[in-house]
Write a protein that holds these residues in place. Structure first.
Motif, PDB file in Angstrom:
ATOM      1  N   GLN A  65       0.684  -1.241   0.047  1.00 41.99           N
ATOM      2  CA  GLN A  65      -0.466   0.099   0.241  1.00 41.99           C
ATOM      3  C   GLN A  65       1.190   1.428   0.069  1.00 41.99           C
ATOM      4  O   GLN A  65       1.614   1.506   0.262  1.00 41.99           O
ATOM      5  N   THR A  67       1.197   4.794   0.892  1.00 44.85           N
ATOM      6  CA  THR A  67      -0.257   5.946   2.411  1.00 44.85           C
ATOM      7  C   THR A  67      -0.123   7.356   1.450  1.00 44.85           C
ATOM      8  O   THR A  67       0.398   8.111   0.117  1.00 44.85           O
ATOM      9  N   SER A  69       1.118   9.858   1.931  1.00 44.23           N
ATOM     10  CA  SER A  69       3.166  10.558   1.845  1.00 44.23           C
ATOM     11  C   SER A  69       4.012   9.921   1.488  1.00 44.23           C
ATOM     12  O   SER A  69       4.453  10.501   0.898  1.00 44.23           O
ATOM     13  N   GLU A  71       5.200   6.830   1.239  1.00 45.65           N
ATOM     14  CA  GLU A  71       5.406   5.603   1.633  1.00 45.65           C
ATOM     15  C   GLU A  71       4.905   4.503   1.003  1.00 45.65           C
ATOM     16  O   GLU A  71       3.967   4.227   0.780  1.00 45.65           O
ATOM     17  N   VAL A  73       4.694   0.454   1.935  1.00 43.78           N
ATOM     18  CA  VAL A  73       4.021  -0.448   2.795  1.00 43.78           C
ATOM     19  C   VAL A  73       3.430  -2.075   2.939  1.00 43.78           C
ATOM     20  O   VAL A  73       2.730  -2.250   1.778  1.00 43.78           O
TER      21      VAL A  73
END
Length: 232
Positions: A65, A67, A69, A71, A73
């Motif tokens: 996923q 994010t 922002s 990032e 993950v």
């Protein structure tokens, strides 16, 4: 992503299909698409319309996923026999993450519009889907708590213990191999830390006889010690 024919004997061993009548199994398989997914290739992508749901027949996937922002993950790993991409079951119209092949994998795909008929033919699926969603929600809550309250060493230890319990295979030397390719970057993305930190921890743990690692493979040699590190 290439299509192929399905040998029905391959799926009879899964709990999901074991108790189905031949007639119901025929109905379920009448519309299935069988696809081979190469390493690094997505089965579906985050934000795409959730037009299908899937079962992993062979191989290994990771769910990623991005994010808000930006990032990346690693949310979870998908193992053979697991249903995934069941956005329809949680009333989503798009996929909340990307499912990407880690090794060459074979997936079974059905149209999301068939979900209700599929569940009617196979009540075990409804139970398994509910159980899977519950487990994923519980795991998400656990990881959020760990990210908020635990030092990075404990988070990494917890992550390895979860993977051992889900996909551990005992080796002749007594260690437990996490039985799919797993990079240090994957672990960093699972635990909200950096590749440098994960590499430093694993190197230290190898020196202490807690784990051993090779290219994309990690084995736990002292699960009790790793559990103690997770407890802090």
């Amino acid at each position: 992503m290439a299509s192929r024919k399905l040998d029905r004997s391959l799926i009879r061993g899964f709990d999901l299909f074991r108790d189905m009548t031949e007639e119901n199994l025929d109905a379920v398989l009448a519309t299935v698409q069988v696809r081979t997914v190469e390493p690094g290739e997505p089965v579906f992508s985050q934000g795409a319309p959730a037009n299908e749901f899937y079962l992993l027949l062979h191989g290994h996937l990771k769910v990623i996923q991005i994010t808000p922002s930006g990032e990346q993950v690693v949310v979870r790993h998908v193992l053979p026999g697991e249903v995934f991409g069941i956005a329809k079951a949680i009333r989503r119209t798009d996929y909340p993450a990307t499912a990407e092949a880690v090794t060459e994998s074979i997936v079974l795909a059905w149209m999301s519009s068939q979900w209700q008929d599929f569940v009617a033919l196979n009540p075990v699926l409804a139970f398994n889907a509910l159980e899977a969603v519950g487990e994923r929600l519980q795991e998400a809550h656990t990881r959020i708590r760990e990210l908020s309250t635990e030092e990075v060493e404990r988070r990494v230890a917890h992550a390895l213990l979860r993977l051992v319990r889900r996909a551990g295979r005992k080796e002749q030397d007594g260690s437990t191999l996490i039985d799919f390719p797993l990079t240090r970057q994957d672990i960093a993305e699972m635990t909200g830390t950096t590749l440098h930190t994960v590499s430093r921890l694993l190197s230290a743990w190898e020196g202490q006889g807690v784990v051993k690692s090779a290219r994309r493979r990690i084995a736990v040699t002292d699960e009790g010690r790793l559990a103690a590190l997770a407890r802090g």
